[in-house]
Structures are given as structure tokens and as C-alpha cells.
Design a protein around this motif. Structure first.
Motif, PDB file in Angstrom:
ATOM      1  N   GLY A  59      -9.518 100.896 -28.670  1.00  0.00           N
ATOM      2  CA  GLY A  59      -9.166  99.845 -29.626  1.00  0.00           C
ATOM      3  C   GLY A  59      -8.768  98.542 -28.963  1.00  0.00           C
ATOM      4  O   GLY A  59      -9.084  97.456 -29.472  1.00  0.00           O
ATOM      5  N   VAL A  62     -11.866  96.422 -28.264  1.00  0.00           N
ATOM      6  CA  VAL A  62     -12.433  95.735 -29.428  1.00  0.00           C
ATOM      7  C   VAL A  62     -11.572  94.531 -29.805  1.00  0.00           C
ATOM      8  O   VAL A  62     -12.092  93.448 -30.100  1.00  0.00           O
ATOM      9  CB  VAL A  62     -12.565  96.703 -30.624  1.00  0.00           C
ATOM     10  CG1 VAL A  62     -13.203  95.996 -31.816  1.00  0.00           C
ATOM     11  CG2 VAL A  62     -13.381  97.915 -30.237  1.00  0.00           C
ATOM     12  N   ALA A  63     -10.247  94.709 -29.799  1.00  0.00           N
ATOM     13  CA  ALA A  63      -9.355  93.604 -30.128  1.00  0.00           C
ATOM     14  C   ALA A  63      -9.503  92.461 -29.130  1.00  0.00           C
ATOM     15  O   ALA A  63      -9.542  91.277 -29.508  1.00  0.00           O
ATOM     16  CB  ALA A  63      -7.902  94.090 -30.165  1.00  0.00           C
ATOM     17  N   ALA A  85      -5.133  92.466 -37.304  1.00  0.00           N
ATOM     18  CA  ALA A  85      -6.390  93.194 -37.219  1.00  0.00           C
ATOM     19  C   ALA A  85      -6.297  94.558 -37.887  1.00  0.00           C
ATOM     20  O   ALA A  85      -5.212  95.147 -37.991  1.00  0.00           O
ATOM     21  CB  ALA A  85      -6.790  93.372 -35.747  1.00  0.00           C
ATOM     22  N   TYR A  86      -7.467  95.060 -38.306  1.00  0.00           N
ATOM     23  CA  TYR A  86      -7.602  96.405 -38.861  1.00  0.00           C
ATOM     24  C   TYR A  86      -8.722  97.140 -38.133  1.00  0.00           C
ATOM     25  O   TYR A  86      -9.821  96.594 -37.951  1.00  0.00           O
ATOM     26  CB  TYR A  86      -7.918  96.369 -40.358  1.00  0.00           C
ATOM     27  CG  TYR A  86      -6.724  96.062 -41.224  1.00  0.00           C
ATOM     28  CD1 TYR A  86      -5.883  97.082 -41.672  1.00  0.00           C
ATOM     29  CD2 TYR A  86      -6.430  94.755 -41.594  1.00  0.00           C
ATOM     30  CE1 TYR A  86      -4.779  96.799 -42.466  1.00  0.00           C
ATOM     31  CE2 TYR A  86      -5.328  94.459 -42.376  1.00  0.00           C
ATOM     32  CZ  TYR A  86      -4.512  95.487 -42.812  1.00  0.00           C
ATOM     33  OH  TYR A  86      -3.405  95.205 -43.591  1.00  0.00           O
ATOM     34  N   PHE A  87      -8.427  98.372 -37.735  1.00  0.00           N
ATOM     35  CA  PHE A  87      -9.445  99.259 -37.171  1.00  0.00           C
ATOM     36  C   PHE A  87     -10.023 100.072 -38.331  1.00  0.00           C
ATOM     37  O   PHE A  87      -9.321 100.891 -38.942  1.00  0.00           O
ATOM     38  CB  PHE A  87      -8.823 100.184 -36.123  1.00  0.00           C
ATOM     39  CG  PHE A  87      -8.251  99.450 -34.938  1.00  0.00           C
ATOM     40  CD1 PHE A  87      -9.041  99.162 -33.839  1.00  0.00           C
ATOM     41  CD2 PHE A  87      -6.927  99.048 -34.929  1.00  0.00           C
ATOM     42  CE1 PHE A  87      -8.517  98.485 -32.743  1.00  0.00           C
ATOM     43  CE2 PHE A  87      -6.395  98.374 -33.847  1.00  0.00           C
ATOM     44  CZ  PHE A  87      -7.193  98.092 -32.745  1.00  0.00           C
ATOM     45  N   PHE A 125     -14.264  96.823 -37.368  1.00  0.00           N
ATOM     46  CA  PHE A 125     -13.005  96.159 -37.010  1.00  0.00           C
ATOM     47  C   PHE A 125     -13.027  94.759 -37.600  1.00  0.00           C
ATOM     48  O   PHE A 125     -14.072  94.104 -37.618  1.00  0.00           O
ATOM     49  CB  PHE A 125     -12.906  96.098 -35.485  1.00  0.00           C
ATOM     50  CG  PHE A 125     -11.728  95.328 -34.936  1.00  0.00           C
ATOM     51  CD1 PHE A 125     -10.506  95.945 -34.723  1.00  0.00           C
ATOM     52  CD2 PHE A 125     -11.846  93.986 -34.591  1.00  0.00           C
ATOM     53  CE1 PHE A 125      -9.426  95.248 -34.196  1.00  0.00           C
ATOM     54  CE2 PHE A 125     -10.782  93.278 -34.072  1.00  0.00           C
ATOM     55  CZ  PHE A 125      -9.566  93.918 -33.872  1.00  0.00           C
ATOM     56  N   THR A 126     -11.888  94.313 -38.107  1.00  0.00           N
ATOM     57  CA  THR A 126     -11.762  92.923 -38.558  1.00  0.00           C
ATOM     58  C   THR A 126     -10.505  92.315 -37.952  1.00  0.00           C
ATOM     59  O   THR A 126      -9.506  93.018 -37.736  1.00  0.00           O
ATOM     60  CB  THR A 126     -11.676  92.818 -40.090  1.00  0.00           C
ATOM     61  OG1 THR A 126     -10.491  93.474 -40.559  1.00  0.00           O
ATOM     62  CG2 THR A 126     -12.901  93.425 -40.751  1.00  0.00           C
ATOM     63  N   ASP A 256      -3.888  99.512 -37.755  1.00  0.00           N
ATOM     64  CA  ASP A 256      -3.861  98.055 -37.763  1.00  0.00           C
ATOM     65  C   ASP A 256      -3.020  97.578 -36.585  1.00  0.00           C
ATOM     66  O   ASP A 256      -2.339  98.364 -35.925  1.00  0.00           O
ATOM     67  CB  ASP A 256      -3.359  97.488 -39.088  1.00  0.00           C
ATOM     68  CG  ASP A 256      -1.973  98.010 -39.469  1.00  0.00           C
ATOM     69  OD1 ASP A 256      -1.296  98.623 -38.627  1.00  0.00           O
ATOM     70  OD2 ASP A 256      -1.561  97.812 -40.628  1.00  0.00           O
TER      71      ASP A 256
END
Length: 312
Positions: A59, A62-63, A85-87, A125-126, A256
Motif C-alpha cells: 500500500g 501505491v500511495a 486516500a482509500y485502498f 486506490f483513490t 484508508d
């Protein structure tokens, strides 16, 4: 495809961009390369994952890559001050990740970006990230850095795990391999608390740094802090219950993640990551963290919720 030759506004960080004597371990070289996203169109970037036999993408990677994508669309005079952020789905390490950046606002002092990471046609992911022009203003710090031993007096994470995993070669190889981050624990490891219930605690203190003289770009140091921030937060929840990855019947995942960046700092200097888990229940757990420079300045605040699910 349009001309992308002049799209990036910030420099890239290849393995040859670091200073000092050029000594960078292979894991850090690979991480810097992973952060050097390919820009395939205006506000569209592509990133890859390490070539490892793992089930899902880390994670923190990605972040960090999403923050790179957002930062590459922002003027150099604006530094990130927060991200949320949200996974959504596990990342597939066998294929690239596409990062789509949406320019939500370009104000006089604040800039806002939204990033969606996509694989197999679906969002995994956002992230929303906000950037700010430096301004003078009121200043105070109520948080005090915990009193812990100096990092140079503490053993490396690899050395501690080498003794703990004993004659289990697969675990030893995984835990003791080179890592991009030099982490020195000033508190028990989850594996230690698993073996000794008296060491259970809802608090973790970890020194970390990237052992190389890195470029001065503030975005890089923020991105590397975002990468490191996801390593030990969930561990803080496990530590309170005496559970450990690979030793307990537990499955976990970040849900998150939020970070606030208060002051400039360098990720190639020692940073103390003080973490606590105030609550867990219902297959979820909350963890909070504060990052301090060695001089005691609070530079980053972190909050994360994670799934903590017991398996049979």
C-alpha cells in the motif's frame, strides 16, 4: 498520443540523481526507479511494482506513486500539505498501475488534485492531495517527541528478525532481505510480543531513514515518508494483541490513510515515527502516528484504519 516531452513540471529521481558517495543499496535504487513514473499522456502516469512473488502491491508503494503523479502536475512553488486516500482493491503486482490525475483546483495559494489508480479497468486506490504555497503565520507545537534511545545505538530490523525467526529459512529470507528503509525499533517487534505476552503494547516507536544523500526536491522526501508510513501502522494494532504476520491466524489490509505535512524535513536524516493504536473492534483497527526530526520538530501526522480479520 500527444506530445508528452514537456508535460512534467518537477524533476524525476533516477538512481543516478542521489548525491554523496553513490552508495545506495539495491532496494533503494529499485524504489527510486519505481517512483520515476512513466508519463503516457497529459495527467496520466504509469507505474510498476517490484518483481517479487507477492499476492498484492504494498500500500505504501501505491500511495507514494499516486503522490508522485499528483505532484508532477503542480507548480514547483507549492508543496503537499495533506493527503487523504482509500485502498479499494488489492493491487496486482504483475501488471502496471495507471494513475489518472484530475486537476480539481488551482487557486492563488492552494492546489488540489485527485488521483485514481487503475488496474484491470477498475479503481484500486483513490487519493486527494492538497498543495500550498509557503506562507508566514502563527506557530506552535504541543506534541512532544517520546524519549527513546538514539537510532545509532539500536540494531537494525534485519538483525533483530534474524535472531527471532531462528531456523525458518523462508521467513528469515523474507525478513532479512535488503530494504530501502533503514528501520530501528525503540520498542518491541510484533514477533517479540507474540513470543512474550508481557511485551504487548498499543504503542510503537521506530526510527527510520533512507541511507543515501538524496536530491533536495521536497516532493521526494514527502513521497518517501508516505512510502515508509504504511510499514508499521498496522503492526501497532497487532502489537496490542500479541499477533504477528506469519505467526498468527490474522489477515490485515489498509483501508484508508491520511497524512498532514507540517514542516520541511529530509527522509535521508533520522525520523522518529511514534505510533499508537487507540482502538480496534469489528474486524477493524485504528492507528495514529507522528513523525519527528531528531531535534524534536513534529513534521508529519498520520492516521490509518485497517482491516484486522482473524482466519481459521
Amino acid at each position: 498520443m500527444g506530445d508528452t516531452s514537456n508535460l512534467s513540471q518537477r524533476p524525476v529521481w533516477g538512481t543516478g540523481d542521489h548525491g554523496g558517495d553513490g552508495h545506495v543499496n539495491s532496494a533503494l535504487k529499485e524504489l527510486l526507479d519505481l517512483l520515476d513514473l512513466e508519463q503516457i499522456e497529459l495527467d496520466i502516469f504509469r507505474g510498476r511494482s517490484p518483481e517479487e512473488r507477492i499476492q498484492r502491491v504494498f500500500g505504501g508503494q501505491v500511495a507514494a506513486q499516486a503522490l508522485v503523479a499528483a505532484g508532477r502536475t503542480v507548480p514547483k512553488d507549492r508543496n503537499v500539505h495533506s493527503l487523504h486516500a482509500y485502498f479499494i482493491r488489492p493491487g496486482d503486482p504483475s501488471i502496471p498501475i495507471v494513475y489518472n490525475v484530475e486537476r480539481l483546483r488551482d487557486g492563488r495559494s492552494f492546489t488540489t488534485r485527485r488521483v485514481v489508480a487503475v488496474q484491470h479497468g477498475k479503481a484500486i486506490f483513490t487519493m486527494s492531495a492538497s498543495f500550498h504555497v509557503f506562507e508566514e503565520g502563527v506557530s506552535h507545537q504541543a506534541s512532544v517527541m517520546p524519549s527513546v534511545p538514539d537510532p545509532e545505538t539500536l540494531p537494525t530490523f534485519q538483525d533483530r528478525m534474524y535472531e527471532l525467526v531462528g531456523d525458518q529459512p523462508e521467513l528469515r529470507e523474507w525478513f532479512t532481505r535488503p530494504r530501502p528503509v533503514d528501520a530501528r525499533y525503540a520498542s518491541p517487534l510484533t514477533w517479540e510480543a507474540f513470543q512474550n505476552p508481557e511485551l504487548r503494547s498499543a504503542q510503537t516507536n521506530v526510527w527510520f531513514r533512507y541511507h543515501a544523500e538524496l536530491p533536495d526536491d521536497p516532493l521526494l522526501h514527502v513521497v518517501l515518508a508516505a512510502y515508509a508510513s504504511d510499514f508499521t501502522l498496522v503492526d501497532t494494532i497487532l502489537l496490542a494483541h500479541g499477533m504477528a504476520w506469519g505467526a498468527s491466524n490474522v489477515m490485515g489490509a489498509s483501508l484508508d490513510h491520511a497524512m498532514w505535512f507540517h514542516r520541511p524535513f529530509r527522509a535521508d536524516d533520522w525520523v522518529l515515527y511514534a505510533q499508537e493504536s487507540p482502538w480496534s473492534a469489528g474486524a477493524r483497527g485504528l492507528a495514529r502516528g507522528e513523525m519527528y526530526t531528531a531535534s524534536g520538530d513534529l513534521v508529519v501526522s498520520v492516521v490509518q484504519e485497517a482491516m484486522i480479520r482473524l482466519t481459521k
